[in-house]
Design an enzyme around this catalytic site. Structure first.
Site, short mmCIF file in Angstrom:
data_model
loop_
_atom_site.label_atom_id
_atom_site.label_comp_id
_atom_site.label_asym_id
_atom_site.label_seq_id
_atom_site.Cartn_x
_atom_site.Cartn_y
_atom_site.Cartn_z
N PRO A 114 0.90 -1.27 0.03
CA PRO A 114 0.02 -0.05 -0.14
C PRO A 114 0.84 1.38 -0.06
O PRO A 114 1.82 1.13 0.81
CB PRO A 114 -0.71 -0.11 1.27
CG PRO A 114 -1.01 -1.69 1.50
CD PRO A 114 0.48 -2.20 0.89
N CYS A 115 0.38 2.29 -0.70
CA CYS A 115 1.07 3.48 -1.01
C CYS A 115 0.87 4.65 -0.31
O CYS A 115 1.59 5.59 -0.10
CB CYS A 115 1.32 3.96 -2.48
SG CYS A 115 -0.31 4.22 -3.19
N ARG A 116 -0.34 4.51 0.40
CA ARG A 116 -0.77 5.58 1.00
C ARG A 116 -0.08 6.09 2.04
O ARG A 116 0.12 7.47 1.98
CB ARG A 116 -2.24 5.04 1.95
CG ARG A 116 -3.00 6.10 2.51
CD ARG A 116 -4.18 5.56 3.42
NE ARG A 116 -4.51 6.59 4.09
CZ ARG A 116 -5.92 6.17 4.75
NH1 ARG A 116 -6.16 4.81 5.06
NH2 ARG A 116 -6.32 7.29 5.58
N PHE A 135 3.31 6.10 2.30
CA PHE A 135 4.35 6.61 1.58
C PHE A 135 4.12 8.06 0.82
O PHE A 135 5.24 8.50 0.26
CB PHE A 135 5.04 5.47 0.69
CG PHE A 135 5.47 4.56 1.64
CD1 PHE A 135 6.88 4.57 2.23
CD2 PHE A 135 4.74 3.39 1.89
CE1 PHE A 135 7.15 3.33 2.84
CE2 PHE A 135 5.26 2.20 2.66
CZ PHE A 135 6.22 2.19 3.00
#
Length: 214
Positions: free
Chosen positions: A61-63, A65
């Site tokens: 999950p990129c949230r 970052f």
């Protein structure tokens, strides 16, 4: 070829694998996957064996970052401290777990995918990578620059060809400047945006080109 897809989400990897005979994909995510688990609590050693997969694909999950979170500081109780804590307690553990699973499985090849604009690249420094733009591999209308950490060799990454050459670009009717048809956010000012789920997809062409080299 047998592939493990960690954080499968939109199931972009198994959908792409369906294009090739002999490719099979096992998915892992919180729901709607072969293994519906929280990877931080999952005892993967009971379900998976070293070297049983040729390739491991991971899209953590990129949230947490995302650098865009910093622009929300001061809104909804979000502070510089909370943004940092979320990264360290929610984002990094998932990335580290993915790296741990890859090390345990000892696949022939691995790929870790995340937006190039995010901070994940600050924490993966030991692996080689490629940078691609989604508009060079799809007709989805937006660019989305993405980083692919992988030990796959021979891949030739493509980025946006730019105005007049990129089929996903158009002229802004107001300014006359070139822009991508869709924004990689909610949009506005006369420009259509994209949903988070749409942005989480990976173009099949990227996946197939990489896996063809394995």
């Amino acid at each position: 070829m047998r592939i493990l897809d960690l954080f499968s989400g939109t199931h972009s990897v198994p959908k792409a694998c369906a294009q090739r005979e002999g490719w099979s994909c096992v998915t892992v995510d919180l729901a709607d996957s072969d293994y519906n688990v929280d990877v931080l609590e999952w005892d993967y050693t009971k379900d998976l064996k070293p070297r049983e997969f040729d390739v491991v694909w991971a899209s953590p999950p990129c949230r947490y970052f995302s650098k865009l979170r910093e622009s929300n500081i001061g809104r909804g109780g979000m502070t510089k401290k909370s943004v940092k804590e979320d990264l360290e307690t929610k984002g990094l553990p998932l990335l580290r777990r993915a790296m741990e699973i890859i090390a345990y499985l000892q696949p022939k090849k691995f790929i870790v995918e995340n937006p190039d604009t995010g901070r994940m690249k600050e924490y993966i420094t030991e692996w080689p990578h490629y940078v691609v733009d989604y508009c060079a591999y799809s007709d989805w209308g937006y660019r989305k620059r993405t980083r692919l950490w992988t030990d796959i060799e021979g891949f030739v990454p493509k980025t946006c060809a730019g105005k007049e050459s990129c089929p996903n670009m158009e002229r802004n009717p107001s300014s006359g400047r070139w822009r991508h048809v869709l924004a990689t956010d909610a949009g506005g000012r006369g420009r259509k945006g994209t949903t988070r789920r749409l942005r989480y997809r990976v173009p099949p062409a990227i996946i197939v080109e990489l896996l063809d080299l394995c």
